[in-house]
Design a protein around this motif. Structure first.
Motif, PDB file in Angstrom:
ATOM      1  N   GLU A  69       6.357 -12.507  15.111  1.00  0.00           N
ATOM      2  CA  GLU A  69       7.286 -13.619  14.885  1.00  0.00           C
ATOM      3  C   GLU A  69       6.889 -14.411  13.640  1.00  0.00           C
ATOM      4  OE1 GLU A  69      10.256 -14.313  16.256  1.00  0.00           O
ATOM      5  OE2 GLU A  69       9.922 -12.384  17.267  1.00  0.00           O
ATOM      6  N   ARG A  70       5.603 -14.687  13.491  1.00  0.00           N
ATOM      7  CA  ARG A  70       5.127 -15.409  12.303  1.00  0.00           C
ATOM      8  C   ARG A  70       5.403 -14.606  11.036  1.00  0.00           C
ATOM      9  NH1 ARG A  70      -0.428 -16.735  11.777  1.00  0.00           N
ATOM     10  NH2 ARG A  70       0.285 -18.135  10.167  1.00  0.00           N
ATOM     11  N   TYR A  71       5.192 -13.295  11.122  1.00  0.00           N
ATOM     12  CA  TYR A  71       5.445 -12.419   9.974  1.00  0.00           C
ATOM     13  C   TYR A  71       6.931 -12.469   9.593  1.00  0.00           C
ATOM     14  CZ  TYR A  71       5.844  -8.174   7.181  1.00  0.00           C
ATOM     15  OH  TYR A  71       6.115  -7.284   6.162  1.00  0.00           O
ATOM     16  N   LYS A  72       7.807 -12.342  10.589  1.00  0.00           N
ATOM     17  CA  LYS A  72       9.251 -12.375  10.322  1.00  0.00           C
ATOM     18  C   LYS A  72       9.672 -13.702   9.699  1.00  0.00           C
ATOM     19  CE  LYS A  72      10.803  -9.270  13.976  1.00  0.00           C
ATOM     20  NZ  LYS A  72      11.543  -9.195  15.249  1.00  0.00           N
ATOM     21  N   ALA A  73       9.162 -14.799  10.253  1.00  0.00           N
ATOM     22  CA  ALA A  73       9.508 -16.130   9.733  1.00  0.00           C
ATOM     23  C   ALA A  73       9.054 -16.279   8.287  1.00  0.00           C
ATOM     24  CB  ALA A  73       8.895 -17.216  10.613  1.00  0.00           C
ATOM     25  N   ALA A  74       7.842 -15.835   7.997  1.00  0.00           N
ATOM     26  CA  ALA A  74       7.326 -15.921   6.631  1.00  0.00           C
ATOM     27  C   ALA A  74       8.168 -15.070   5.682  1.00  0.00           C
ATOM     28  CB  ALA A  74       5.863 -15.474   6.594  1.00  0.00           C
ATOM     29  N   LYS A  75       8.513 -13.886   6.116  1.00  0.00           N
ATOM     30  CA  LYS A  75       9.324 -12.988   5.279  1.00  0.00           C
ATOM     31  C   LYS A  75      10.682 -13.608   4.985  1.00  0.00           C
ATOM     32  CE  LYS A  75      10.817  -8.213   4.941  1.00  0.00           C
ATOM     33  NZ  LYS A  75      10.825  -6.891   5.573  1.00  0.00           N
TER      34      LYS A  75
END
Length: 110
Positions: A69-75
């Motif tokens: 989720e953190r990765y998706k948000a950052a992307k």
């Protein structure tokens, strides 16, 4: 990926050129795929990439779901610091090789 002819994204080129020691700045792990939502590779397969915040978070015990989720948000926000840059151990020689190539071109030796 760092060659001017490459169509690699600029953040990848910069990350690879900033890496000084491929042995200590890269790691083989399925985490690289998992944070991107890819869990199709069997456990015996992993890949090498530059160490990134998602990898560190996973090593410190963050669940893969939260990490993803953190990765998706950052992307989505354009935060490239979280994105995966695939690499090899020998990336420490990239700068030297590129310098030598450019010098040889200037001298007409290419």
């Amino acid at each position: 990926m760092v060659a001017i002819e490459s169509d690699a994204q600029d953040y990848k080129r910069k990350a690879l050129l900033a890496a000084k020691d491929g042995g200590s700045m890269t790691v083989k792990s399925q985490m690289h795929d998992h944070v991107q939502g890819n869990r199709t590779w069997p456990l015996v397969y992993d890949a090498r990439a530059l160490i990134h915040p998602s990898y560190n978070d996973g090593e410190q015990g963050m669940t893969i779901e939260e990490n993803e989720e953190r990765y998706k948000a950052a992307k989505e926000k354009g935060d490239v610091s979280m994105l995966i840059t695939w690499s090899v151990v020998s990336n420490s020689n990239i700068m030297i090789r590129m310098f030598n190539i450019r010098v040889n071109r200037l001298k007409g030796l290419d």
